[in-house]
Design an enzyme around this catalytic site. Structure first.
Site, PDB file in Angstrom:
ATOM      1  N   ASP A 345       4.276 -19.690  27.898  1.00  0.00           N
ATOM      2  CA  ASP A 345       2.963 -19.573  28.513  1.00  0.00           C
ATOM      3  C   ASP A 345       2.818 -20.596  29.639  1.00  0.00           C
ATOM      4  OD1 ASP A 345       0.130 -18.534  28.330  1.00  0.00           O
ATOM      5  OD2 ASP A 345      -0.256 -20.661  27.948  1.00  0.00           O
ATOM      6  N   GLU A 382       6.263 -17.254  32.098  1.00  0.00           N
ATOM      7  CA  GLU A 382       5.081 -16.849  32.849  1.00  0.00           C
ATOM      8  C   GLU A 382       5.044 -17.797  34.037  1.00  0.00           C
ATOM      9  OE1 GLU A 382       0.399 -15.830  31.994  1.00  0.00           O
ATOM     10  OE2 GLU A 382       1.216 -17.665  31.128  1.00  0.00           O
TER      11      GLU A 382
END
Length: 702
Positions: A345, A382
């Site tokens: 993330d 990401e």
């Protein structure tokens, strides 16, 4: 010489407990035949105390200061003999300087969770407010993995299915016994196999406190449902288990992973190494702040927290101590849980220097890329963060990291709803985004491993579901309590003429056609496809594109829609199987005998390979020689987002065979959208693409 057996025996007594120096190189609390080994470190702390609690007690029954001779460098280690791991919980207290402006928050009264805790107590009951301090338990790992081999699949061979463990089966319609748990997900494995996916990406399962920011809006309790606020990195979320697992935490999760592997499904974890649940200057002291605030977090010159995560603090990932912790964490999950990959993330934060500036060669990313235990794992970034760093196509990948392809999402979302100016980028994205991942980037850096670096997606947890993408022009996050100010406003969605739910048959018909369009394009794109659980049967979040706090019917999958929209499910199933059948979609093969290029885009007429700037439609072909089949493998994808019929001309390849229609999202007079091998419709050159339609053609031998 005969080797002498070494006996581990006490060397001293501390407050009635027999002790001796421990194994300094094994962090955390480890069960031994004679007791428990406790090892912890602090860089600026001056002393350390071990606190022992009876199960679920708030006050310790013993406080054991580590003797100074039980310290090597910054590491404290002590074996405490005679402890029954099922009878106690533990925590620490660290003393040291308290100087917030210089980043030091030591307080000898703070009860601190072990940063390497394998299990966190008091978290088992979902939604229950945690007591002030977090304790840890010692975990005895007795799980037998047998001789299960590690998966050797390439990333491009995966079809990734992103899901939330609780929300996947919590709805009353899920039909499982153990709703909202790892065991409940295990019950759904036959469904996953029928769908055809071969990898699940689990949203955060590290221990998090869902009640840490609990609030009430319109009579409903809102929680930190998604779990992107980790309390610790080594512990599984105990509230995701169907039964309490005292000192066996992780067993149910391991049983799930083993069952998934036995059914050919890989497991990817969504991990959050960019921030923690301790928040900003006003946040709680749980663990890292009390052990070494200045080490674990990026701090401004005046001691405040940089907030590149958007969640109050930023983990100091490229500090050597934090870097070591992250590596040990991933090794732990890989070895003890047999995880197949990790999605990071806001991964761009992992590439920031200690002062927050971007690094050209981030040591953490390089360390993970070359770590021996992680060599077969999928590492997916990401490639952006909340501080404005956007690195899609520029991530320091070391030819090991893959990326969520944000450009694919944006360009295809736009083009498929009729933004014709996106045609060239959309076509390029379907072809595999070769400018981003097909070799050296614009700066001459050979970062990526080709198509194994590209994860294509149109939907994920963050944003609209696929059904909502074609049902809402605007986000509808009012129930989050922020007056609809949260969530992304740039959704590139289209409601097909009516906002939200409707009984209009024509609107619904169009919406489901656009969903099929998205599925067909995603499964026929070079790179690795990923989609959100429930998209395959039209699950809705009622226009909420930021359902991070909605532990209710907004976020839970409504399984009654599976039967209602069975036709859509069958289309997804067909397209997933079609992708797996045709290797040429997934990767480059030897040149096709027929002479067709490996990848080529076209205008409506296949004789025209130059796309106009605002193409009303385009096609993409994939061609190569399949040695296993002993013939060319050729797939032709035609995309018409325009609102009128368009006549297309397919490539003329008489030496290769005949074109056959495998899928048409508009449907025929019998209501069929797909034609399995042997049932395809032969197409001789020209074909009429109906409005807002995608068609897939396959070359078959004469």
């Amino acid at each position: 010489m005969k080797e002498q057996k070494q006996n581990i025996e006490p060397m001293a007594t501390l407050k009635g407990f027999p002790i001796r120096p421990g194994t300094f190189d094994v962090r955390g609390a480890t069960a031994l035949p004679v007791g428990v080994n406790f090892t912890v470190h602090t860089h600026q702390g001056t002393s350390c105390e071990l606190l022992l609690f009876k199960r679920e007690a708030e006050e310790p029954y013993a406080v054991l200061p580590f003797p100074e001779e039980y310290r090597i460098g910054d590491v404290y280690s002590m074996i405490v003999f005679g402890l029954d791991i099922e009878e106690f919980e533990y925590a620490y207290r660290i003393d040291g300087p308290y100087d917030p402006k210089n980043g030091h928050l030591f307080n000898k009264n703070n009860i601190l969770l072990d940063p390497y805790a394998r299990a966190v107590t008091g978290q088992t009951v979902w939604g229950m407010k945690k007591q002030d301090a977090y304790h840890a338990r010692v975990v005895k790992d007795m799980f037998d993995w047998g001789a299960m081999p590690q998966s050797k699949r390439e990333l491009s061979d995966l079809v990734i299915y992103e899901l939330h463990v609780r929300g996947f089966t919590k709805h009353e319609s899920s039909g499982v016994e153990n709703k909202g748990t790892f065991a409940g997900l295990k019950e759904k494995i036959p469904y996953l196999k029928e769908l055809g996916i071969n990898a699940v990406e689990l949203m955060p399962i590290f221990e998090f406190d869902e009640a840490i920011n609990a609030r009430e809006v319109d009579g409903k309790q809102l929680l930190d449902y998604w779990g992107y606020n980790p309390v610790t990195f080594f512990s599984p979320n105990t509230s995701y288990t169907a039964a309490v697992e005292y000192n066996r935490e992780g067993k149910e999760l391991k049983e799930l992973i083993k069952a998934l592997h036995e059914n050919g499904i890989e497991v990817i974890l969504d991990v959050v190494f960019n921030h923690t649940a301790e928040g900003n200057e006003s946040g709680p002291v749980i663990s890292f702040k009390g052990f070494d605030n200045k080490v674990y977090y990026m701090l401004t010159p005046d001691g405040n927290y940089y907030n590149f995560s958007g969640c109050g603090n930023t983990l100091n990932c490229n500090h050597p101590i934090v870097r070591q912790m992250v590596l040990e964490c991933l090794r732990y999950w890989t070895i003890h849980y047999r995880i197949d990959g990790f999605r990071f993330d806001l991964a761009s934060i992992l590439g920031r220097n200690i002062d927050g500036s971007p690094s050209n060669q981030p040591p953490l990313l390089e360390t993970l890329a070359y770590a021996p235990a992680l060599s077969n794992l999928k590492l997916i970034a990401e490639a952006w963060d909340a501080g404005g760093m956007y690195q899609v196509g520029k991530f320091p990948a070391n030819k090991r990291w893959a990326e969520w392809n944000g450009r694919y999402r944006d360009s295809l979302r736009g083009y498929l709803k009729g933004d014709l100016w996106e045609s060239r980028v959309a076509a390029w994205s379907i072809c595999g985004s070769g400018d981003l991942y097909g070799g050296s980037d614009t700066e001459g850096n050979d970062r990526y491993a080709g198509y194994n670096s590209c994860v294509n997606f149109l939907t994920c947890h963050d944003g609209f579901t696929l059904y909502d993408l074609y049902s809402y022009n605007e986000k509808h996050n009012e129930k989050n309590g922020w007056h609809n100010t949260d969530g992304n406003s740039d959704n590139r969605s289209w409601n097909c003429g009516q906002e939200g739910e409707t009984d209009d048959a024509e609107v619904l018909k169009l919406r489901f056609r656009l969903i099929r369009n998205a599925c067909a394009v995603l499964m026929c794109s070079r790179g690795t496809p990923m989609f959100l659980a429930g998209d395959e049967f039209g699950n809705t979040q009622y226009g909420n594109n930021n359902a991070y706090c909605q532990d209710n019917e907004i976020s839970w999958l409504d399984w009654s829609l599976l039967e209602k929209n069975r036709e859509l499910f069958e289309f997804f199933k067909f397209m997933i199987a079609y992708r797996q059948e045709h290797t040429i979609i997934r990767k480059k093969m030897p040149d096709a005998v027929c002479g067709l290029p490996a990848i080529q885009s076209y205008d409506a007429d296949a004789n025209k390979t130059e796309l106009p700037e605002n193409a009303r439609m385009f096609s993409v072909s994939f061609a190569g020689y399949d040695r296993e089949m002993g013939r060319d493998d050729i797939v032709y994808l035609a995309v018409n987002p325009y609102w009128e019929d368009i006549k297309i001309k397919l490539p003329y390849l008489p030496s290769a065979g005949f074109w056959h229609l495998s899928a048409d999202t508009y449907g025929d007079e019998e209501g069929r959208y797909t034609y399995p091998e042997g049932e395809e419709k032969r197409v001789d050159g020209d074909y009429i693409m109906r409005p807002r339609t995608v068609a897939v053609f396959t070359m078959r031998e004469r």
